[in-house]
Design an enzyme around this catalytic site. Structure first.
Site, PDB file in Angstrom:
ATOM      1  N   PHE A   1       1.154  -1.181  -0.048  1.00  0.00           N
ATOM      2  CA  PHE A   1       0.237   0.421  -0.068  1.00  0.00           C
ATOM      3  C   PHE A   1       0.800   1.581   0.007  1.00  0.00           C
ATOM      4  O   PHE A   1       1.587   1.173   0.971  1.00  0.00           O
ATOM      5  CB  PHE A   1      -0.487  -0.033   1.120  1.00  0.00           C
TER       6      PHE A   1
ATOM      7  N   ASP B   1       2.628  -4.596   8.274  1.00  0.00           N
ATOM      8  CA  ASP B   1       1.888  -3.454   8.210  1.00  0.00           C
ATOM      9  C   ASP B   1       0.270  -4.958   8.277  1.00  0.00           C
ATOM     10  O   ASP B   1       0.638  -5.608   8.264  1.00  0.00           O
ATOM     11  CB  ASP B   1       1.472  -2.669   7.786  1.00  0.00           C
TER      12      ASP B   1
ATOM     13  N   TYR C   1     -10.522   0.482  10.914  1.00  0.00           N
ATOM     14  CA  TYR C   1     -11.787   1.132  10.140  1.00  0.00           C
ATOM     15  C   TYR C   1     -12.022   0.055   9.063  1.00  0.00           C
ATOM     16  O   TYR C   1     -13.016  -0.054   8.398  1.00  0.00           O
ATOM     17  CB  TYR C   1     -11.651   2.027   9.160  1.00  0.00           C
ATOM     18  N   LYS C   2     -11.145  -1.505   8.885  1.00  0.00           N
ATOM     19  CA  LYS C   2     -11.241  -2.479   7.486  1.00  0.00           C
ATOM     20  C   LYS C   2     -12.321  -3.095   8.421  1.00  0.00           C
ATOM     21  O   LYS C   2     -13.484  -3.339   9.339  1.00  0.00           O
ATOM     22  CB  LYS C   2     -10.307  -2.896   7.386  1.00  0.00           C
TER      23      LYS C   2
ATOM     24  N   ARG D   1     -11.475  -6.097  -6.187  1.00  0.00           N
ATOM     25  CA  ARG D   1     -10.946  -6.593  -5.180  1.00  0.00           C
ATOM     26  C   ARG D   1     -12.588  -6.742  -4.806  1.00  0.00           C
ATOM     27  O   ARG D   1     -12.730  -5.619  -4.419  1.00  0.00           O
ATOM     28  CB  ARG D   1     -10.226  -5.705  -4.655  1.00  0.00           C
TER      29      ARG D   1
HETATM   30  C1  LIG Z   1      -6.242   0.716   4.416  1.00  0.00           C
HETATM   31  C2  LIG Z   1      -4.364   0.912   4.631  1.00  0.00           C
HETATM   32  C3  LIG Z   1      -3.503   1.452   4.916  1.00  0.00           C
HETATM   33  C4  LIG Z   1      -4.110   3.241   5.743  1.00  0.00           C
HETATM   34  O1  LIG Z   1      -3.375   4.040   6.012  1.00  0.00           O
HETATM   35  P1  LIG Z   1      -4.098   5.277   7.034  1.00  0.00           P
HETATM   36  O2  LIG Z   1      -2.696   5.801   7.958  1.00  0.00           O
HETATM   37  O3  LIG Z   1      -5.294   4.935   8.166  1.00  0.00           O
HETATM   38  O4  LIG Z   1      -4.645   6.163   5.692  1.00  0.00           O
HETATM   39  C5  LIG Z   1      -2.435   1.705   5.081  1.00  0.00           C
HETATM   40  N1  LIG Z   1      -1.463   0.800   5.254  1.00  0.00           N
HETATM   41  C6  LIG Z   1      -1.886  -0.651   4.535  1.00  0.00           C
HETATM   42  C7  LIG Z   1      -0.788  -1.857   3.940  1.00  0.00           C
HETATM   43  C8  LIG Z   1      -3.243  -0.432   4.112  1.00  0.00           C
HETATM   44  O5  LIG Z   1      -4.068  -1.688   3.523  1.00  0.00           O
END
Ligand SMILES: *Cc1c(COP(=O)(O)O)cnc(C)c1O
Length: 421
Positions: free
Chosen positions: A130, A206, A231-232, A380
């Site tokens: 990401f 992560d 939030y996921k 996805r």
């Molecule tokens: C969703 C996601 C994020 C989101 O980061 P935010 O700081 O909450 O916007 C970060 N890393 C990964 C791998 C994600 O999938």
């Protein structure tokens, strides 16, 4: 024998987790397959929000920092989340965003290496992780260099099988997303961590697509640092605060660079100099968003009624069924499965590439089936075992088949892109 809708109904009847769906609000006419991006709303969240706003804020006012337990909420939620990721109470806080938490732990890990192995100047990660993770790492590298430190290098691998070769003696930190957001590929955390430790690298994991989606064993894997979203799959609400975990042996080694007053040993002593608190609380920075933070508990309360092992079994069953049904119903369309077929190597999502992936996803959403789209050409589909039924999988594939066969995606409105895809 082809799989039928009634087979799926039978599986729902036999599913011990099926009643948990009632604890979520899900709109009529929607099959929600995007809990990997924004989890659904726990029904309890509405009453909790009302309580926080009318009672704790409205009536309690400033007193609620003590009387409603606001001040220790990041730690309390951390303790509640800990078992879902194989951690102990006192090792985790819920705070800030994943991006910000990544900055904090990455800085702490580099500083730790700087003290003992200053020749290690490389951060290894994946090119297709990401992007915020890479942006944060690059930003930190630039920041350190601007202050005169010798340069760090970001070394990016293109596929998991390149990992071993990338882990030379020069690697300070291995920063990986446990489950890749595009492909759903899941690393073997224990094996990869052991491999990183062999060369003296520290690991930063992560867990954005792992927490609440797959069993995670941070302590058993000997991981060093971890961050992730609430939030996921954890259903904490849009933009709900993220979490941060540090192995107990590293917690007091250094303090993180965002040394705000919430990480201070005695925040209300109002001392001019910073002294970090002992333990994981030093990873806090400033005043927390209490209304948003409070709702995280509503999602975690639902997890307390089951186990990650039971959820994983259902998740594997859902993703396996989806792959089978797509093969059964959509085999003559140009869909390329980019998620591992081995369930042990995938998270709780399934991704396909399609040349018109964006338009197909818009056509699905118009029919009430909600996955999401990610570049390049990736459709996805996320499967949240807490509230996704086996018939939902069947119905979603039936709609997908109709859209692909009729080419109903080929309309101009389905090609227009909003700010968020
Ligand atoms: C969703 C996601 C994020 C989101 O980061 P935010 O700081 O909450 O916007 C970060 N890393 C990964 C791998 C994600 O999938």
């Amino acid at each position: 024998m082809p799989i039928t809708r009634s087979d799926c109904e039978t599986r729902d009847q036999q599913d011990a987790l099926a009643p948990l769906r009632d604890q979520f609000f899900l709109p009529d006419g929607v099959i929600y397959l995007d809990g990997n991006s924004l989890g659904a709303q726990p029904r309890a969240a509405l009453a909790r929000a009302q309580q926080v706003i009318t009672q704790e804020w409205g009536v309690g006012l400033i007193r609620s920092w003590n009387t409603a337990g606001w001040f220790e909420l990041p730690q309390r939620l951390g303790d509640q989340l800990a078992p879902l990721v194989g951690a102990q109470a006192g090792e985790l806080v819920v705070t800030d965003t994943t991006s910000i938490n990544l900055f904090k732990v990455l800085a702490a890990a580099l500083r730790q290496q700087q003290a003992t192995a200053p020749a290690k100047r490389v951060i290894v990660s994946e090119r297709r992780t990401f992007p915020t993770d890479l942006y944060i790492a690059q930003g930190l590298i630039d920041q350190l260099q601007a202050h005169g430190a010798p340069a760090y290098e970001l070394r990016l691998i293109d596929a998991p099988d390149e990992l071993s070769a990338a882990l030379g003696d020069d690697v300070a930190v291995l920063m990986l997303t446990h489950v890749n957001y595009q492909t759903g590929y899941m690393f073997d955390m224990a094996a990869v961590t052991a491999r990183a430790h062999q060369t003296g690298a520290l690991t930063v994991w992560d867990l954005a697509h792992s927490a609440g989606a797959v069993p995670v064993a941070l302590n058993a894997s000997q991981a060093d640092y971890a961050v992730g979203c609430t939030y996921k799959y954890l259903n904490g609400g849009p933009g709900s605060p993220a979490f941060l975990w540090v192995h107990a042996k590293h917690q007091n080694a250094f303090w993180q660079p965002l040394s705000g007053w919430w990480g201070h040993a005695r925040p209300f002593a109002m001392e001019p100099g910073y002294r970090p608190r002992q333990g994981i609380s030093r990873y806090l920075c400033g005043t927390q968003p209490i209304t948003s933070l409070a709702l995280v508990a509503c999602g975690l309360d639902i997890f307390a009624q089951t186990s990650m092992a039971a959820l994983r079994d259902k998740s594997v069953a859902l993703t396996t069924l989806f792959i089978q049904l797509v093969q059964q119903a959509c085999n003559d369309h140009p869909l390329t499965l980019i998620t591992p077929t081995d369930p042990a190597r995938r998270g709780s999502q399934v991704s396909y590439q399609h040349p018109q992936g964006f338009a197909v996803v818009q056509a699905l959403i118009a029919r009430g089936v909600i996955p999401d789209y990610r570049e390049p050409r990736i459709m996805r589909f996320g499967f949240t075992p807490l509230y996704t039924r086996f018939v939902d999988v069947w119905d979603a594939v039936a709609v997908l088949q109709e859209i692909l066969t009729s080419r109903s995606w080929d309309q101009s409105d389905f090609h227009q892109r909003a700010a968020v895809t």
